[in-house]
Scaffold this active site. Sequence first.
Site, PDB file in Angstrom:
ATOM      1  N   SER A 115       0.529  -1.180   0.128  1.00 15.02           N
ATOM      2  CA  SER A 115      -0.621   0.060   0.160  1.00 15.02           C
ATOM      3  C   SER A 115       0.664   1.723  -0.428  1.00 15.02           C
ATOM      4  O   SER A 115       2.316   0.643  -0.220  1.00 15.02           O
ATOM      5  CB  SER A 115      -0.527  -0.116   1.579  1.00 15.02           C
ATOM      6  OG  SER A 115      -0.142  -0.158   2.187  1.00 15.02           O
ATOM      7  N   LYS A 116       0.357   2.154  -0.182  1.00 10.11           N
ATOM      8  CA  LYS A 116       0.775   3.914  -0.296  1.00 10.11           C
ATOM      9  C   LYS A 116       1.847   3.770   1.409  1.00 10.11           C
ATOM     10  O   LYS A 116       3.018   3.743   1.376  1.00 10.11           O
ATOM     11  CB  LYS A 116       0.050   5.021  -0.137  1.00 10.11           C
ATOM     12  CG  LYS A 116      -0.152   5.227  -2.086  1.00 10.11           C
ATOM     13  CD  LYS A 116      -1.826   6.149  -1.466  1.00 10.11           C
ATOM     14  CE  LYS A 116      -1.807   6.185  -3.075  1.00 10.11           C
ATOM     15  NZ  LYS A 116      -3.365   6.305  -2.757  1.00 10.11           N
ATOM     16  N   ARG A 117       1.025   3.110   2.444  1.00  9.54           N
ATOM     17  CA  ARG A 117       2.080   3.414   3.562  1.00  9.54           C
ATOM     18  C   ARG A 117       2.360   2.457   3.385  1.00  9.54           C
ATOM     19  O   ARG A 117       3.756   2.916   3.952  1.00  9.54           O
ATOM     20  CB  ARG A 117       1.033   2.941   4.487  1.00  9.54           C
ATOM     21  CG  ARG A 117      -0.446   4.146   5.632  1.00  9.54           C
ATOM     22  CD  ARG A 117      -0.524   3.290   6.767  1.00  9.54           C
ATOM     23  NE  ARG A 117      -1.323   2.079   5.944  1.00  9.54           N
ATOM     24  CZ  ARG A 117      -1.199   1.300   6.751  1.00  9.54           C
ATOM     25  NH1 ARG A 117      -1.270   0.918   7.544  1.00  9.54           N
ATOM     26  NH2 ARG A 117      -2.003  -0.309   5.716  1.00  9.54           N
ATOM     27  N   SER A 118       3.111   1.733   2.667  1.00 14.54           N
ATOM     28  CA  SER A 118       4.931   0.750   2.494  1.00 14.54           C
ATOM     29  C   SER A 118       5.420   1.671   2.382  1.00 14.54           C
ATOM     30  O   SER A 118       6.838   1.699   2.590  1.00 14.54           O
ATOM     31  CB  SER A 118       4.613  -0.622   2.049  1.00 14.54           C
ATOM     32  OG  SER A 118       3.354  -0.498   2.034  1.00 14.54           O
ATOM     33  N   GLY A 119       5.762   3.117   1.801  1.00 11.28           N
ATOM     34  CA  GLY A 119       6.744   3.353   1.287  1.00 11.28           C
ATOM     35  C   GLY A 119       6.641   3.746  -0.100  1.00 11.28           C
ATOM     36  O   GLY A 119       7.255   4.410  -0.388  1.00 11.28           O
TER      37      GLY A 119
END
Length: 488
Positions: free
Chosen positions: A255-259
């Site tokens: 996800s985007k959160r994984s950066g």
Amino acid sequence: MEKIRTRYAPSPTGKMHVGNLRSALYEFLIAKHAGGDFMLRIEDTDQERFVEGATEIIYRTLAKTGLVHDEGPDKDGGYGPYVQSERMKTGIYMKYAKELIDKGEAYYCFCDKARLDSLKTEVVDGKTITVYDKHCLGLSKEEVEANLAAGKPFVIRQNIPNEGTTTFHDELYGDITVDNSELDDMILIKSDGFPTYNFANVVDDHTMNITHVVRGNEYLSSSPKYVRLYEAFGWKVPVYIHLPLITDEHHQKLSKRSGHASFEDLIEQGFITEAIVNYVALLGWSPEDNREIFSLQELIEAFDYHRISKSPAVFDIVKLRWMNGEYFKAMDPEKFYEMAEPYLKKSLPGDRWDLKKIAKMVQSRIEVFPDIEGQVDFLRELPEYDVEMYTHKKMKTDAASSLEVLESVLPLLEQQEDYSNDGLYQMLLKVIEEKGCKNGFLMWPIRTAVSGKQMTPGGATELMELLGKDESLRRIRLGIEKLRSALA
Ligand code: GLU
């Protein structure tokens, strides 16, 4: 033999994520491996999800990664338009929807929001959908015509029988059979006249002669409905390859959160395009041997889609870093310098540094560009370091021996005019010979004093050359002070 034609069909809804890049890459490789055509189609029928600038990201990324399309909105190959909103204007989707209505495979639906809200809902793939009860299938021809004439808003739905089963084939998952009762009468044409993705992908893949469809397996559950459409039209179903999810190291959806989920994010983090493409190719595909480093051209030659795996692919940033480092090692030093220059300048501002030389020294020691800072920070400023660092078992050095070495070389370094790496090295070599000691016995304390670090991208004399005479001497004197007070 039929010509292989593949397409990358992104919806312009944001960044190009690793999963999108993988679909595009595999489509490209399947086509190019077989000498076929790779096409770009923009799927912008969901106007609500459209994000300004997203189309530009798609073009930019394809160009940068070398996934050059043979046809697309900017390259007509005779199958245009290549943007679905433009295709819509040609009336193509409505024409085919009406053909389905005539065949009894689709029907007009005039149900309003209030009625739809009163219907049963089901959660499919995390989305709540209304299970349509086929109410409007019961309207007579006259009723339908009256509604249309009155300008009543409508959608067109696929008519799926409640009995029987539908079977389709996926290259990775094999034959999949589902009960028709599980398939909803999905909307083909929306009330705004736009086709849904579900309908447009079928019409377009067929009319654009697409032979192989590669996409994420979130589309797997809808595929029986697509296959029913192909069969209703009497069209040949393309080869379907639904790719497994890409997860992060915790086996969560990337996800985007994984950066590190989008191509441009990775570039920003200091990875290079070739390494990203190489790594992404291996997210679910492997060659027959265990080879890991592939240029795009080598991928084209080696890529056999039958070797795509259906187990989830783990995006391993550590592995990608390693691979990026391998690309740095193999890179032409000039090219490396060009790319590394902004990072070098940021770490070492001003004009006193020989950045080209420094680039050469760090090239094989870093995995991503931002690693440069950790390699060169000590040049900018001598870090605080512990005298313990002078003690090295293998070099047979300790604080006392280091103090003695530094005190003995200081006057020589003060007299020395030539502060080139070579000049300094020759001078110190003589001292080593005179002393009859090992190289490291002398070099270790000097390097420690001028760098304050255990690991440096070069030896003592290389570092002194970069630092220059004044700064080198200042650091050696500081080292002597430090050792003196520790030993006092
Ligand atoms: N527009 C769809 C997406 O971006 C394409 C899916 C497909 O390749 O069929 O997810």
